[in-house]
Design an enzyme around this catalytic site. Sequence first.
Site, PDB file in Angstrom:
ATOM      1  N   LYS B  84       0.844  -1.194   0.000  1.00  0.00           N
ATOM      2  CA  LYS B  84       0.000   0.000   0.000  1.00  0.00           C
ATOM      3  C   LYS B  84       0.881   1.246   0.000  1.00  0.00           C
ATOM      4  O   LYS B  84       1.922   1.291   0.675  1.00  0.00           O
ATOM      5  CB  LYS B  84      -0.898  -0.006   1.246  1.00  0.00           C
ATOM      6  CG  LYS B  84      -1.932   1.122   1.246  1.00  0.00           C
ATOM      7  CD  LYS B  84      -2.800   1.073   2.496  1.00  0.00           C
ATOM      8  CE  LYS B  84      -3.934   2.090   2.434  1.00  0.00           C
ATOM      9  NZ  LYS B  84      -4.771   2.056   3.655  1.00  0.00           N
ATOM     10  N   SER B 159      -9.691   1.876   2.548  1.00  0.00           N
ATOM     11  CA  SER B 159      -8.834   2.647   1.665  1.00  0.00           C
ATOM     12  C   SER B 159      -7.773   1.816   0.954  1.00  0.00           C
ATOM     13  O   SER B 159      -7.217   2.257  -0.049  1.00  0.00           O
ATOM     14  CB  SER B 159      -8.138   3.754   2.465  1.00  0.00           C
ATOM     15  OG  SER B 159      -7.271   3.188   3.435  1.00  0.00           O
ATOM     16  N   SER B 183      -9.852  -0.159   6.783  1.00  0.00           N
ATOM     17  CA  SER B 183      -9.219  -0.021   5.465  1.00  0.00           C
ATOM     18  C   SER B 183      -8.572  -1.274   4.905  1.00  0.00           C
ATOM     19  O   SER B 183      -8.245  -1.324   3.724  1.00  0.00           O
ATOM     20  CB  SER B 183      -8.190   1.114   5.493  1.00  0.00           C
ATOM     21  OG  SER B 183      -8.858   2.346   5.489  1.00  0.00           O
TER      22      SER B 183
END
Lengths: 468, 484
Positions: B84, B159, B183
């Site tokens: 990420k 996210s 997330s």
Amino acid sequence: MKDVIIGLEIHIQLNKLRSKLFCSCSTKYHDSEPDTHTCPVCLGLPGTLPVINRKAVDSAIKVALALNCEIEEWTMFYRKNYYYPDLVKGFQISQYDYPIAIDGKINIEIEDVEREIRIKRVHMEEDPGRLIHVGTIDRSRYSLIDYNRSGMALLEVVTEPDLRTPKEARIFLNKLKNILEYLDVFDSSLEGSLRSDANISLAGGARAEIKNISSYKGVEKALLFEIVRQNNLVRRGVKVVQETRHFDEARGVTISLRTKEGEEDYRYFPEQDLVPFTILDRVDDIKKTLPELPDAKRKRFVLKYGISDNHAKVLISELGLANFFEIVATELDAKLSATWIADVLKGELNYRDLDISAFSPDHIIQILQMLEKDKITENGAVQIIRTIMDEGGKPSEIVDRKGLLKIETDASENIVLLVLEENPAAVQDYLGGKEESLHYLMGQVMKKTRGRADPNTVSELLKKKLGC
Amino acid sequence: MRQRKRGDISRVPGLFSMNINGMRELFNSGNSVEETIHSTFDKIERSKLNAFITLSKEIALEEARILDKNGAKGMLGGIPIGIKDSISTKGIQTTCGSKILEGYVPPYDAHVIERLKLEGAIIIGKTNMDEFAMGTSTETSYFGPTRNPWDLKRVPGGSSGGSAAAVAGGEAPIALGSDTGGSVRCPASFCGVVGLKPTYGLVSRYGLIAYANSLEQIGPFARNVKDVALLLDVIAGYDSKDSTSINEKCEYLKALRYDVSDVKIGVPKEYFGEGIDEDVEKAVWKGIKTLEDMGASYTEISLKHTKYSLAAYYIIAMSEASSNLARFDGLRYGLRLEKDKDWHNTFSEIKAQGFGEEVKRRILLGTYALSAGYYGKYYLKALKVRTLIKRDFESALKDTSVLITPTMPFPAFKIGEKIGDPLALYLADVNTVPINLAGVPSISVPCGFSGKLPIGMQIIGRHFDEATVLRTAYAFEQGGGCDT
């Protein structure tokens, strides 16, 4: 003068630590190129986290104990949020509730009267980077930033508003600096090692805060300026407003930075990247490491060595000087040592802006031994001290080179007779009742002996020869 | 020469759905890591998912060549992984999905990246995400939305949408995300993969770009529970650079057993309330029954303070964000103005240009919540609620070993469907945020479908009891839980 109320916030850089407050960067950046003592943590790069330097906490506890504070059971950090280019994270990790320590005091001496100045709190925080303005802060076209200082451990000492004059503020700062040096937590000779904010109000009027005064003398100067400025305002019927001011050291004036309306809301909230931690359990160990502090040393010097309190006060004003004295006093008469070190040596050093480390205790021991054995005069001893400071060399060698061995009484007698012969007018004046003529004749003898004769002996000889 | 080998590799059946073990066997039997990585990049470059912001092709191929030469050693030797973009990677652009960090290349590795490199993993790129992890759909990314591999018109969740989509879409067998309020679990649920949010303190946050630092953890994604456990084995553990890191690590892979006979499940009724899609509710209950059939027991329980958790979560997260994001002033890294102005105008304009709408909204709200006069009313009160919620979980988990709920109230929604209504998006986090407030671990495992869209089941455990959470998820998965 109207009632003046002064409180100080003093930022002390713990520059004797090996690493910064929240990272392992070295603190020895003072002679280095900008930004060479930095890492992702003290540059505040995204994703980095602070880790507390336990040695810094110990130093803070040490200082708090020396300032007679109450140490809290545990402590925690907060974020103080504000924007400034020297502040890498947009917030400063500082303390708010639950600081390291509260409620301390220091005694200071104002014209021989002791006064207690209360310490409100002692807390830790990180130092921002250093801004270098081209020219002055209000006119600079651009500024440079050096992040070497970023993340250095600072200790903030906050006083209660107990100070009454700018002079008291200076005396307080000197006392604080003195204590800190004894504790071996900071080197006051390094740039930016001690910076103060001063709060001042007159006769219950609004308070002005003068920020970031970087020298000891600056605090007194800034406060003196502020008193004049605020008095002038009051005299002209202008209301003094609460504001933050900057001290321009070069011009000796304070300038307004922002008024109360423009005050920042720092939005303090807990720093969650550091966990609260216990400190009370460190206190006993740290107490054992506390050295003898200036006040205690002063008392001991008077008691143990029988020297005057005034001499003791001068001797303890610097740790180096106090240690120097104790070395000399073990070899020689303590009172003689105190007089020569506190009065003569210290004066000569001050005159040359030198530190006690510039003089060897062996040398003063040798000089004073010669004096005790009557081999040199006091005048000769002073000359040796000055010569060592100005040119270097050893006492015995200087005595030889400059011919400073004291003249024996016989030799002095001959010179006295010679002077009396050469100055009949002065002799007549003296015999006619003009006392000052004796001083003139003394001077002539000392001149001929280049100060090597003992003044008392010469005086007696003169009087004897003149038949009184 | 390389072309021929590459052809060979891409003909390996199921290469892009292979698990860690399968891939390691492939390398052990003499297949080239380099060619595998090549094939992976070929697939990503042809992809429509937009799962990656940055591909680290050169570095990855270089690593692969070294492994081919010296042998693909380590627990993750030669395994490609997506990271990420909120996790700092030395020498690889790290933007956090924001324009303000475009071009920022960290000079250091996050702790988890150091761990991955030690075990031979190959970082293939930085995955797309909501800007500064603020979102539930990966639509707030400055680099455009990621698409859901199950339906390209839909969001992958957020996210960490890029990581979940990459794993689901066969672009990486494993990935790392970060979870502040759901997330990792939300995109795992929307994309039909497994995603774990570890206990706060289990995985070092050093190098994770902070959104709300008291809530977030880095967490693993994979297509199965075993790979999630293995990845957790690699990244978990004490780190002296993170003061909130706690040494409570177990051996997670070894803890997996096909046995839940001792597992007591709590089913909190508040998590099956209003707004939960019918298919989702059915699938999760079916999952609970499956576990019951396997020997687990369950009771319905209540977590009383659940209704305050969204409010408390958003106040805490936004307050912390307002401070965490203050450092982006364009002075030392990231976005610069074409022409510098004075300090105040420069940093204001950097923020105005560099931050997106959602980020600005959260900074403003957070700044307000921390302001003098409001701090006690909002932030302090939210902290108190947080304590109550934590106690809810602690007391519920005294009598139960895990809690099971739907991960998300509904399956993946359409791109553009909710982005205009921030409040509706915040509400989607209703089942995930309490877990971050409590700091407990939680996993999302696929438990069925609504039409052709996957549904995730959330299994929550006691502090540092990832072993039981993973074991329950594993048994469920092995018991065929996902079939509908």
